[in-house]
Design a protein around this motif. Structure first.
Motif, PDB file in Angstrom:
ATOM      1  N   GLY A 199      52.789  52.622  38.414  1.00 53.06           N
ATOM      2  CA  GLY A 199      52.940  52.949  39.824  1.00 53.06           C
ATOM      3  C   GLY A 199      54.279  53.558  40.171  1.00 53.06           C
ATOM      4  O   GLY A 199      54.561  53.799  41.365  1.00 53.06           O
ATOM      5  N   ASP A 200      55.110  53.832  39.189  1.00 49.77           N
ATOM      6  CA  ASP A 200      56.416  54.433  39.463  1.00 49.77           C
ATOM      7  C   ASP A 200      56.207  55.763  40.189  1.00 49.77           C
ATOM      8  O   ASP A 200      55.460  56.626  39.713  1.00 49.77           O
ATOM      9  N   PRO A 201      56.842  55.945  41.332  1.00 53.82           N
ATOM     10  CA  PRO A 201      56.569  57.148  42.146  1.00 53.82           C
ATOM     11  C   PRO A 201      56.870  58.448  41.428  1.00 53.82           C
ATOM     12  O   PRO A 201      56.236  59.468  41.701  1.00 53.82           O
ATOM     13  N   ARG A 202      57.809  58.435  40.502  1.00 51.88           N
ATOM     14  CA  ARG A 202      58.150  59.669  39.789  1.00 51.88           C
ATOM     15  C   ARG A 202      57.045  60.052  38.811  1.00 51.88           C
ATOM     16  O   ARG A 202      56.757  61.235  38.615  1.00 51.88           O
ATOM     17  N   VAL A 203      56.415  59.064  38.215  1.00 48.22           N
ATOM     18  CA  VAL A 203      55.281  59.316  37.328  1.00 48.22           C
ATOM     19  C   VAL A 203      54.055  59.698  38.152  1.00 48.22           C
ATOM     20  O   VAL A 203      53.322  60.630  37.811  1.00 48.22           O
ATOM     21  N   VAL A 204      53.852  58.986  39.251  1.00 53.87           N
ATOM     22  CA  VAL A 204      52.711  59.270  40.124  1.00 53.87           C
ATOM     23  C   VAL A 204      52.791  60.700  40.661  1.00 53.87           C
ATOM     24  O   VAL A 204      51.768  61.410  40.720  1.00 53.87           O
ATOM     25  N   GLU A 205      53.989  61.144  41.019  1.00 53.28           N
ATOM     26  CA  GLU A 205      54.161  62.503  41.532  1.00 53.28           C
ATOM     27  C   GLU A 205      53.731  63.548  40.488  1.00 53.28           C
ATOM     28  O   GLU A 205      53.023  64.513  40.812  1.00 53.28           O
ATOM     29  N   LEU A 206      54.154  63.351  39.244  1.00 51.72           N
ATOM     30  CA  LEU A 206      53.768  64.279  38.188  1.00 51.72           C
ATOM     31  C   LEU A 206      52.262  64.242  37.942  1.00 51.72           C
ATOM     32  O   LEU A 206      51.634  65.274  37.707  1.00 51.72           O
ATOM     33  N   ALA A 207      51.704  63.051  37.991  1.00 52.50           N
ATOM     34  CA  ALA A 207      50.264  62.914  37.780  1.00 52.50           C
ATOM     35  C   ALA A 207      49.488  63.690  38.851  1.00 52.50           C
ATOM     36  O   ALA A 207      48.530  64.411  38.537  1.00 52.50           O
ATOM     37  N   ARG A 208      49.893  63.555  40.085  1.00 52.43           N
ATOM     38  CA  ARG A 208      49.222  64.278  41.181  1.00 52.43           C
ATOM     39  C   ARG A 208      49.354  65.778  41.000  1.00 52.43           C
ATOM     40  O   ARG A 208      48.396  66.539  41.226  1.00 52.43           O
ATOM     41  N   LYS A 209      50.506  66.228  40.579  1.00 53.59           N
ATOM     42  CA  LYS A 209      50.739  67.657  40.384  1.00 53.59           C
ATOM     43  C   LYS A 209      49.766  68.237  39.360  1.00 53.59           C
ATOM     44  O   LYS A 209      49.264  69.359  39.526  1.00 53.59           O
ATOM     45  N   HIS A 210      49.503  67.472  38.312  1.00 56.76           N
ATOM     46  CA  HIS A 210      48.645  67.962  37.233  1.00 56.76           C
ATOM     47  C   HIS A 210      47.181  67.545  37.391  1.00 56.76           C
ATOM     48  O   HIS A 210      46.348  67.898  36.554  1.00 56.76           O
ATOM     49  N   GLY A 211      46.873  66.807  38.447  1.00 54.10           N
ATOM     50  CA  GLY A 211      45.508  66.342  38.634  1.00 54.10           C
ATOM     51  C   GLY A 211      45.099  65.330  37.583  1.00 54.10           C
ATOM     52  O   GLY A 211      43.931  65.286  37.161  1.00 54.10           O
ATOM     53  N   LYS A 212      46.067  64.518  37.158  1.00 55.96           N
ATOM     54  CA  LYS A 212      45.852  63.534  36.108  1.00 55.96           C
ATOM     55  C   LYS A 212      46.273  62.155  36.601  1.00 55.96           C
ATOM     56  O   LYS A 212      46.855  62.002  37.666  1.00 55.96           O
ATOM     57  N   SER A 213      45.977  61.141  35.798  1.00 59.22           N
ATOM     58  CA  SER A 213      46.414  59.782  36.126  1.00 59.22           C
ATOM     59  C   SER A 213      47.811  59.547  35.560  1.00 59.22           C
ATOM     60  O   SER A 213      48.242  60.230  34.620  1.00 59.22           O
ATOM     61  N   PRO A 214      48.545  58.570  36.102  1.00 57.74           N
ATOM     62  CA  PRO A 214      49.839  58.227  35.510  1.00 57.74           C
ATOM     63  C   PRO A 214      49.723  57.877  34.023  1.00 57.74           C
ATOM     64  O   PRO A 214      50.595  58.247  33.231  1.00 57.74           O
ATOM     65  N   ALA A 215      48.658  57.187  33.645  1.00 59.77           N
ATOM     66  CA  ALA A 215      48.471  56.838  32.234  1.00 59.77           C
ATOM     67  C   ALA A 215      48.386  58.086  31.379  1.00 59.77           C
ATOM     68  O   ALA A 215      48.978  58.168  30.287  1.00 59.77           O
ATOM     69  N   GLN A 216      47.660  59.090  31.850  1.00 57.28           N
ATOM     70  CA  GLN A 216      47.524  60.321  31.075  1.00 57.28           C
ATOM     71  C   GLN A 216      48.866  61.036  30.933  1.00 57.28           C
ATOM     72  O   GLN A 216      49.153  61.616  29.888  1.00 57.28           O
ATOM     73  N   VAL A 217      49.696  60.974  31.965  1.00 54.86           N
ATOM     74  CA  VAL A 217      51.027  61.588  31.884  1.00 54.86           C
ATOM     75  C   VAL A 217      51.868  60.889  30.824  1.00 54.86           C
ATOM     76  O   VAL A 217      52.557  61.539  30.023  1.00 54.86           O
ATOM     77  N   LEU A 218      51.823  59.557  30.779  1.00 60.47           N
ATOM     78  CA  LEU A 218      52.626  58.819  29.802  1.00 60.47           C
ATOM     79  C   LEU A 218      52.145  59.085  28.376  1.00 60.47           C
ATOM     80  O   LEU A 218      52.961  59.192  27.449  1.00 60.47           O
ATOM     81  N   ILE A 219      50.837  59.179  28.188  1.00 64.70           N
ATOM     82  CA  ILE A 219      50.307  59.487  26.855  1.00 64.70           C
ATOM     83  C   ILE A 219      50.713  60.898  26.444  1.00 64.70           C
ATOM     84  O   ILE A 219      51.136  61.135  25.303  1.00 64.70           O
TER      85      ILE A 219
END
Length: 275
Positions: A199-219
């Protein structure tokens, strides 16, 4: 770096290891683990990571055998637990794991933890297991530079893999460089921070930008740092979601932003003070 679910890394002994796998840490033994592994294999995963201490080797092996896939297409990892360390006890532990898995060999056998006073004898046994064909590659888990320095000073075989916790909140570039210099592949466990930072807002922001989930961004961050990565889930939808990370790319600036989130967050075991 163009990647897909079938992408592999070539280990230092020539064995090919899939870059994305399913971890089953704390997956309940029985039908839950069996169903998760079956779902992963059906979704295209070809890499399953278990361990003696997880208590679910039997279920992993059953799902692998029931999949109908050729054994050589599935990369199976298991690990030597602390109480089994030592030369002869390591040989016996590997035989027990193979029996529970119902397999003639594992693709990767890891020393789970750098137990002081026992890890070198354990490694000597792993070298023997490799020579005997009980495993196709051997490696370590939770080893930092000083543990690897000691091991490499005595080892006949350089570890093929070092499996360590890695994610943007525990980013260890010096360890990654060390392993790269020694020809040791880094495998990231707990890449999703056990949910603590999804739920970190910086990860969530990137996830929204790419149309992905935060989990997918971390992977994806792990993959772009050239790591093998083994997210854990027992839910089929999440297992499939975790594999849907090959249709977007984090920019160099986005990678730097994620790198900057490091807070030395160990969500599991911290080997820093292990001599």
């Amino acid at each position: 770096m163009e990647l897909d679910l079938q992408s592999t890394v070539k280990l230092n002994n020539g064995v090919r290891m899939p870059r994305l796998g399913l971890g089953v840490f704390r997956a309940p033994r029985g039908e839950v683990t069996r169903a998760a592994v079956s779902a992963a294999l059906a979704a295209g995963y070809r890499h399953i990571d278990t361990a003696r201490i997880y208590g679910n080797e039997r279920d992993v092996g059953l799902a692998v055998r029931e999949s109908g896939l050729p054994r050589e297409e599935i990369f199976v990892t298991t690990k030597l637990w602390n109480e089994d360390q030592g030369h002869d006890s390591t040989l016996r532990a590997c035989e027990r794991s193979l029996k529970d898995l119902g397999l003639e060999y594992v693709d990767l056998y890891l020393v789970h933890w750098p137990v002081p006073g026992r890890r070198l004898e354990s490694w000597r046994a792993l070298e023997q297991l490799l020579s005997d064909g009980k495993c196709r590659a051997i490696g370590v888990s939770n080893f930092l530079e000083h543990h690897l320095d000691e091991l490499l000073g005595r080892a006949k075989v350089v570890p093929a893999v070092n499996q360590v916790e890695q994610h943007p909140f525990l980013y260890q570039p010096s360890l990654l460089r060390y392993c790269a210099d020694k020809g040791i592949a880094v495998e990231a466990y707990s890449p999703l921070t056990k949910g603590l930072r999804l739920g970190d807002p910086r990860v969530v922001e990137l996830a929204r930008k790419h149309g992905k989930s935060p989990a997918q961004v971390l992977i994806r961050w792990c993959l772009q740092h050239d790591m093998v990565v083994i997210p854990k889930s027992v839910h089929e939808a999440r297992i499939r979601e975790n594999a849907s990370v090959f249709d977007f790319t984090l920019s160099p600036e986005e990678m730097r932003r994620l790198d900057g989130l490091n807070e030395n967050l160990y969500t599991g075991w911290d080997p820093t003070d292990v001599p």
